[in-house]
Design a protein around this motif. Structure first.
Motif, PDB file in Angstrom:
ATOM      1  N   UNK A 157       0.837  -1.209   0.000  1.00 44.13           N
ATOM      2  CA  UNK A 157       0.000   0.000   0.000  1.00 44.13           C
ATOM      3  C   UNK A 157       0.868   1.254   0.000  1.00 44.13           C
ATOM      4  N   UNK A 158       0.288   2.443  -0.278  1.00 41.55           N
ATOM      5  CA  UNK A 158       1.096   3.665  -0.446  1.00 41.55           C
ATOM      6  C   UNK A 158       1.806   4.158   0.811  1.00 41.55           C
ATOM      7  N   UNK A 159       1.293   3.875   2.006  1.00 40.84           N
ATOM      8  CA  UNK A 159       1.847   4.453   3.226  1.00 40.84           C
ATOM      9  C   UNK A 159       2.279   3.367   4.209  1.00 40.84           C
ATOM     10  N   UNK A 160       3.008   3.802   5.237  1.00 38.45           N
ATOM     11  CA  UNK A 160       3.322   2.939   6.371  1.00 38.45           C
ATOM     12  C   UNK A 160       2.583   3.466   7.594  1.00 38.45           C
ATOM     13  N   UNK A 161       2.303   2.585   8.552  1.00 35.73           N
ATOM     14  CA  UNK A 161       1.498   2.942   9.716  1.00 35.73           C
ATOM     15  C   UNK A 161       2.179   2.446  10.990  1.00 35.73           C
ATOM     16  N   UNK A 162       2.217   3.328  11.991  1.00 38.07           N
ATOM     17  CA  UNK A 162       2.822   2.992  13.278  1.00 38.07           C
ATOM     18  C   UNK A 162       1.937   3.521  14.397  1.00 38.07           C
ATOM     19  N   UNK A 163       1.779   2.728  15.449  1.00 35.16           N
ATOM     20  CA  UNK A 163       0.996   3.173  16.604  1.00 35.16           C
ATOM     21  C   UNK A 163       1.793   2.968  17.886  1.00 35.16           C
ATOM     22  N   UNK A 164       1.333   3.602  18.947  1.00 34.63           N
ATOM     23  CA  UNK A 164       1.969   3.514  20.257  1.00 34.63           C
ATOM     24  C   UNK A 164       1.285   2.449  21.109  1.00 34.63           C
ATOM     25  N   UNK A 165       2.085   1.697  21.829  1.00 34.50           N
ATOM     26  CA  UNK A 165       1.594   0.857  22.914  1.00 34.50           C
ATOM     27  C   UNK A 165       2.099   1.499  24.205  1.00 34.50           C
ATOM     28  N   UNK A 166       1.207   1.746  25.142  1.00 36.08           N
ATOM     29  CA  UNK A 166       1.574   2.494  26.347  1.00 36.08           C
ATOM     30  C   UNK A 166       1.057   1.799  27.586  1.00 36.08           C
ATOM     31  N   UNK A 167       1.769   1.989  28.718  1.00 41.56           N
ATOM     32  CA  UNK A 167       1.166   1.587  29.980  1.00 41.56           C
ATOM     33  C   UNK A 167       0.640   2.821  30.692  1.00 41.56           C
ATOM     34  N   UNK A 168      -0.532   2.623  31.296  1.00 37.75           N
ATOM     35  CA  UNK A 168      -1.347   3.732  31.787  1.00 37.75           C
ATOM     36  C   UNK A 168      -1.796   3.448  33.214  1.00 37.75           C
ATOM     37  N   UNK A 169      -1.757   4.479  34.059  1.00 39.73           N
ATOM     38  CA  UNK A 169      -2.318   4.393  35.398  1.00 39.73           C
ATOM     39  C   UNK A 169      -2.945   5.739  35.750  1.00 39.73           C
ATOM     40  N   UNK A 170      -3.768   5.766  36.765  1.00 36.72           N
ATOM     41  CA  UNK A 170      -4.350   7.022  37.226  1.00 36.72           C
ATOM     42  C   UNK A 170      -3.247   7.959  37.673  1.00 36.72           C
ATOM     43  N   UNK A 171      -3.330   9.214  37.245  1.00 30.15           N
ATOM     44  CA  UNK A 171      -2.336  10.201  37.644  1.00 30.15           C
ATOM     45  C   UNK A 171      -2.347  10.366  39.167  1.00 30.15           C
ATOM     46  N   UNK A 172      -1.150  10.285  39.781  1.00 29.93           N
ATOM     47  CA  UNK A 172      -1.029  10.452  41.221  1.00 29.93           C
ATOM     48  C   UNK A 172      -1.337   9.217  42.037  1.00 29.93           C
ATOM     49  N   UNK A 173      -1.654   8.098  41.389  1.00 34.41           N
ATOM     50  CA  UNK A 173      -1.995   6.881  42.132  1.00 34.41           C
ATOM     51  C   UNK A 173      -0.754   6.332  42.833  1.00 34.41           C
ATOM     52  N   UNK A 174      -0.927   5.876  44.060  1.00 33.72           N
ATOM     53  CA  UNK A 174       0.170   5.280  44.807  1.00 33.72           C
ATOM     54  C   UNK A 174       0.642   4.017  44.094  1.00 33.72           C
ATOM     55  N   UNK A 175       1.952   3.906  43.890  1.00 34.72           N
ATOM     56  CA  UNK A 175       2.521   2.770  43.164  1.00 34.72           C
ATOM     57  C   UNK A 175       3.090   1.753  44.156  1.00 34.72           C
ATOM     58  N   UNK A 176       2.497   0.567  44.182  1.00 33.44           N
ATOM     59  CA  UNK A 176       2.944  -0.496  45.069  1.00 33.44           C
ATOM     60  C   UNK A 176       4.171  -1.195  44.483  1.00 33.44           C
ATOM     61  N   UNK A 177       4.771  -2.094  45.282  1.00 32.55           N
ATOM     62  CA  UNK A 177       5.900  -2.877  44.788  1.00 32.55           C
ATOM     63  C   UNK A 177       5.500  -3.713  43.573  1.00 32.55           C
ATOM     64  N   UNK A 178       4.295  -4.303  43.617  1.00 33.82           N
ATOM     65  CA  UNK A 178       3.836  -5.107  42.485  1.00 33.82           C
ATOM     66  C   UNK A 178       3.718  -4.252  41.226  1.00 33.82           C
ATOM     67  N   UNK A 179       3.225  -3.037  41.355  1.00 30.20           N
ATOM     68  CA  UNK A 179       3.112  -2.151  40.202  1.00 30.20           C
ATOM     69  C   UNK A 179       4.487  -1.793  39.654  1.00 30.20           C
ATOM     70  N   UNK A 180       5.450  -1.565  40.544  1.00 24.27           N
ATOM     71  CA  UNK A 180       6.805  -1.245  40.094  1.00 24.27           C
ATOM     72  C   UNK A 180       7.437  -2.433  39.362  1.00 24.27           C
ATOM     73  N   UNK A 181       7.194  -3.652  39.876  1.00 23.16           N
ATOM     74  CA  UNK A 181       7.715  -4.840  39.209  1.00 23.16           C
ATOM     75  C   UNK A 181       7.104  -4.986  37.819  1.00 23.16           C
ATOM     76  N   UNK A 182       5.783  -4.798  37.738  1.00 21.74           N
ATOM     77  CA  UNK A 182       5.089  -4.926  36.452  1.00 21.74           C
ATOM     78  C   UNK A 182       5.618  -3.896  35.453  1.00 21.74           C
ATOM     79  N   UNK A 183       5.796  -2.664  35.895  1.00 23.54           N
ATOM     80  CA  UNK A 183       6.317  -1.629  35.009  1.00 23.54           C
ATOM     81  C   UNK A 183       7.744  -1.983  34.553  1.00 23.54           C
ATOM     82  N   UNK A 184       8.552  -2.497  35.470  1.00 28.50           N
ATOM     83  CA  UNK A 184       9.931  -2.851  35.128  1.00 28.50           C
ATOM     84  C   UNK A 184       9.967  -3.979  34.099  1.00 28.50           C
ATOM     85  N   UNK A 185       9.120  -4.988  34.285  1.00 31.42           N
ATOM     86  CA  UNK A 185       9.063  -6.098  33.333  1.00 31.42           C
ATOM     87  C   UNK A 185       8.676  -5.593  31.954  1.00 31.42           C
ATOM     88  N   UNK A 186       7.670  -4.742  31.898  1.00 30.97           N
ATOM     89  CA  UNK A 186       7.236  -4.202  30.610  1.00 30.97           C
ATOM     90  C   UNK A 186       8.328  -3.366  29.961  1.00 30.97           C
TER      91      UNK A 186
END
Length: 297
Positions: A258-287
Motif C-alpha cells: 500500500x502507499x503508506x506505512x502505519x505505526x501506533x503507540x503501545x503504552x502503559x497507563x495508570x491514574x495520575x497520582x496513584x500510589x505505586x505499590x511494589x507489584x506495580x513497580x515490578x510490572x512496570x519494570x518487566x514491561x
C-alpha cells in the motif's frame, strides 16, 4: 472530639462508588446492605457533605464524592501495601488491564516473569482501549497496557513501544502481488474491530480520510474472529505486527503493498497520582525491559 474517618468507611465508599449500587458493594464486602448504608451515612456525617446523588436504586458520585474518591483510593492502597513492606504477600492481587490484541501477542512472557519474581499472578482484565480507560477511571484497575493515543488528562501515560500496522488480505486475494492504490482499497470489503478498540481508533484517525465513509464494513469484536475472516477471503483489514507473528494465520494472510506505512503507540497507563505499590513497580519494570526487545514471544 470527633472520631476520625475509618479505613473501613473509605473501603465501603469506594466499593459503592465503583458500581453505584449498595447491593453489589454489600455482596463484594460480605456485609449486609443495611450495614453498607449505615457506614456510608456515618462517613457522610463525618465529612459534613453528601457524597452521592440518589437516583432511584442507584447512586451517582457528586462533586464531593469525585473529590474524595482518589484520596480514598490512595489511603486504601497504602494501607493494603503495608504487609508487603514487611515481606508478606499482599491481600489483593495486582489488577492489570490489557487490550485484546496486546494480550494475545505480548502478554504471556510478562505474566510468566511476574509469576517468577513475585510468586503469584496478577488479576488480568482484557478489553478494548476505551474499556481499559473507563476501568482505570473507576479505580477498577491499577494498571493498563493499551494501544493508541490516550488523551484523558487524569491518566499518566508512558510509551512502552511502537508497533507497525499493515493492511492485510487472504493469500489469494485479487489485490495480492501488486501495488495497491487508495482507490483499490475503497472498492473492497473491510473487516474492522468494534468502535473503542485500538485498531479501530487508528483506522478512523489515519485511514478514514483517505478511504471515505462509503465503505463496505463488517465489524467483528474479537481479533481471532477477524483474522479468520481475513484468511477466509471475506475482506481486508488493518492489523498489527504482533498479529502477523501468529503462526496459525501466517500462511493464510498476506501483507498488501500500500502507499503508506502505519505505526501506533503501545503504552502503559495508570491514574495520575496513584500510589505505586511494589507489584506495580515490578510490572512496570518487566514491561520496560521487554519493550526494548524486538519480540516478546
Amino acid at each position: 472530639m470527633d472520631r476520625p474517618v475509618s479505613l473501613k468507611q473509605l473501603l465501603v465508599f469506594t466499593e459503592v462508588a465503583r458500581d453505584a449500587s449498595l447491593s453489589e458493594a454489600a455482596e463484594r464486602l460480605l456485609m449486609s446492605k443495611s450495614s453498607v448504608s449505615q457506614s456510608l451515612t456515618e462517613l457522610e456525617g463525618r465529612m459534613g457533605v453528601s457524597l452521592f446523588e440518589r437516583q432511584g436504586g442507584r447512586l451517582r458520585l457528586n462533586d464531593a464524592g469525585k473529590k474524595l474518591l482518589p484520596l480514598a483510593d490512595d489511603l486504601l492502597s497504602r494501607a493494603k501495601h503495608l504487609p508487603q513492606v514487611f515481606g508478606k504477600t499482599p491481600s489483593e492481587p495486582l489488577r492489570v488491564g490489557v487490550t485484546e490484541s496486546v494480550a494475545a501477542h505480548y502478554l504471556m512472557p510478562s505474566l510468566a516473569e511476574f509469576r517468577r519474581r513475585c510468586g503469584r499472578f496478577p488479576r488480568v482484565r482484557i478489553g478494548n482501549t476505551d474499556e481499559m480507560i473507563r476501568a482505570l477511571t473507576d479505580y477498577k484497575l491499577d494498571f493498563a497496557l493499551v494501544e493508541g493515543i490516550v488523551t484523558d488528562p487524569d491518566m499518566d501515560v508512558t510509551l512502552w513501544r511502537e508497533e507497525r500496522l499493515f493492511i492485510v488480505a487472504a493469500g489469494n486475494h485479487p489485490l495480492q502481488n501488486r501495488t495497491v492504490s487508495w482507490e483499490d482499497l475503497q472498492e473492497v470489503d473491510w473487516l474492522l474491530r468494534e468502535p473503542g478498540s485500538g485498531s479501530r481508533l487508528y483506522f478512523e484517525s489515519h485511514l478514514r480520510e483517505k478511504l471515505g465513509h462509503d465503505l463496505s464494513v463488517l465489524v467483528l469484536n474479537h481479533h481471532d474472529t477477524l483474522l479468520r475472516a481475513v484468511a477466509s477471503g471475506l475482506g481486508v483489514s488493518l492489523v498489527s505486527e504482533g498479529v502477523l507473528s501468529e503462526p496459525h494465520f501466517g500462511d493464510h494472510i498476506a501483507v498488501l503493498d500500500v502507499p503508506d506505512t502505519f505505526t501506533r503507540r503501545l503504552s502503559f497507563v495508570m491514574r495520575r497520582g496513584k500510589f505505586e505499590t511494589d507489584d506495580m513497580r515490578v510490572w512496570r519494570e518487566i514491561l520496560t525491559v521487554r519493550g526494548e526487545g524486538e519480540s516478546l514471544q
